[in-house]
Write a protein that holds these residues in place. Structure first.
Motif, PDB file in Angstrom:
ATOM      1  N   ASP A  65      -2.643 -16.933  12.671  1.00 39.97           N
ATOM      2  CA  ASP A  65      -3.078 -17.531  11.407  1.00 39.97           C
ATOM      3  C   ASP A  65      -3.952 -18.759  11.610  1.00 39.97           C
ATOM      4  O   ASP A  65      -4.901 -18.985  10.862  1.00 39.97           O
ATOM      5  N   TYR A  66      -3.601 -19.570  12.594  1.00 44.57           N
ATOM      6  CA  TYR A  66      -4.339 -20.810  12.815  1.00 44.57           C
ATOM      7  C   TYR A  66      -5.751 -20.559  13.339  1.00 44.57           C
ATOM      8  O   TYR A  66      -6.607 -21.423  13.252  1.00 44.57           O
ATOM      9  N   ARG A  97     -11.045 -17.596   4.061  1.00 47.43           N
ATOM     10  CA  ARG A  97     -10.221 -18.504   3.248  1.00 47.43           C
ATOM     11  C   ARG A  97      -9.160 -17.730   2.470  1.00 47.43           C
ATOM     12  O   ARG A  97      -8.080 -18.251   2.184  1.00 47.43           O
ATOM     13  N   HIS A  98      -9.454 -16.496   2.101  1.00 45.26           N
ATOM     14  CA  HIS A  98      -8.504 -15.699   1.331  1.00 45.26           C
ATOM     15  C   HIS A  98      -7.234 -15.420   2.123  1.00 45.26           C
ATOM     16  O   HIS A  98      -6.225 -15.019   1.540  1.00 45.26           O
ATOM     17  N   PHE A  99      -7.274 -15.602   3.428  1.00 49.51           N
ATOM     18  CA  PHE A  99      -6.123 -15.287   4.277  1.00 49.51           C
ATOM     19  C   PHE A  99      -5.332 -16.506   4.726  1.00 49.51           C
ATOM     20  O   PHE A  99      -4.269 -16.356   5.293  1.00 49.51           O
ATOM     21  N   TYR A 100      -5.860 -17.709   4.506  1.00 48.18           N
ATOM     22  CA  TYR A 100      -5.084 -18.875   4.921  1.00 48.18           C
ATOM     23  C   TYR A 100      -5.042 -19.976   3.870  1.00 48.18           C
ATOM     24  O   TYR A 100      -4.251 -20.906   3.995  1.00 48.18           O
ATOM     25  N   ALA A 118       0.931 -23.105   7.606  1.00 45.81           N
ATOM     26  CA  ALA A 118       1.688 -21.858   7.625  1.00 45.81           C
ATOM     27  C   ALA A 118       3.140 -22.114   7.229  1.00 45.81           C
ATOM     28  O   ALA A 118       3.664 -23.218   7.386  1.00 45.81           O
ATOM     29  N   GLY A 119       3.770 -21.091   6.731  1.00 45.19           N
ATOM     30  CA  GLY A 119       5.188 -21.156   6.417  1.00 45.19           C
ATOM     31  C   GLY A 119       5.509 -22.255   5.426  1.00 45.19           C
ATOM     32  O   GLY A 119       4.805 -22.465   4.450  1.00 45.19           O
TER      33      GLY A 119
END
Length: 174
Positions: free
Chosen positions: A69-70, A93-96, A143-144
């Motif tokens: 993800d990073y 951007r849609h993924f993170y 994340a998370g």
């Protein structure tokens, strides 16, 4: 990496110095390049671009793939810079970016928690007035559950805002 190698691709890995001792599938990687620093999330993107430009000088690189993800943003930035195929920065951007995810879901009538960006004071006041707490303020890109804060009143939000005012655009509330 193993599957790519077995399909006949040459695999080059760019990772953080802190990953030097990771048990990578070395037999399937042509070369490994280590970025300085102990945290890959804090890489200087310009140094990554310059280092990648150096790799392009004598290596044929036709795909850039993020491993986690990073790295989605870094890979998208490199694809844009070197005009490589794959998703660029806007699509990445849609993924993170949690705000981008929420807005895309809302625009496509997908179930979504009630949320607001944190750009404009009047919009935030309206959100806090029309929705019932508790609310969570969360970073758009971590994340998370990193950086999530539960707030139970508008006063708590404005106290939080006081501490994060210059960076509040990097958060959303839901």
């Amino acid at each position: 990496m193993t599957a790519l190698h077995e399909l006949g691709h040459q695999v080059f890995l760019v990772t953080s110095e802190k990953n030097r001792n990771v048990a990578w599938p070395h037999d399937h990687i042509k070369e490994i390049f280590y970025m300085p620093g102990k945290d890959g999330r804090t890489w200087n993107l310009e140094d990554l671009i310059l280092g990648t430009a150096h790799l392009f000088k004598n290596r044929f690189i036709d795909k850039i793939i993020a491993l986690d993800d990073y790295d989605v943003w870094k890979a998208a930035t490199l694809r844009e810079e070197f005009r490589s195929p794959g998703m660029g920065q806007t699509t990445a951007r849609h993924f993170y970016d949690k705000l981008a995810m929420r807005k895309i879901a809302a625009n496509n009538q997908l179930p979504n928690p009630v949320f607001s960006d944190l750009f404009h004071d009047d919009k935030i006041h309206d959100f806090l007035e029309k929705s019932s707490g508790p609310w969570v303020v969360k970073p758009r890109s971590d994340a998370g559950s990193l950086g999530i804060r539960k707030l139970t009143s508008p006063i708590e939000f404005w106290d939080w805002n006081e501490a994060h005012h210059e960076n509040r655009h990097r958060f959303l509330i839901e």
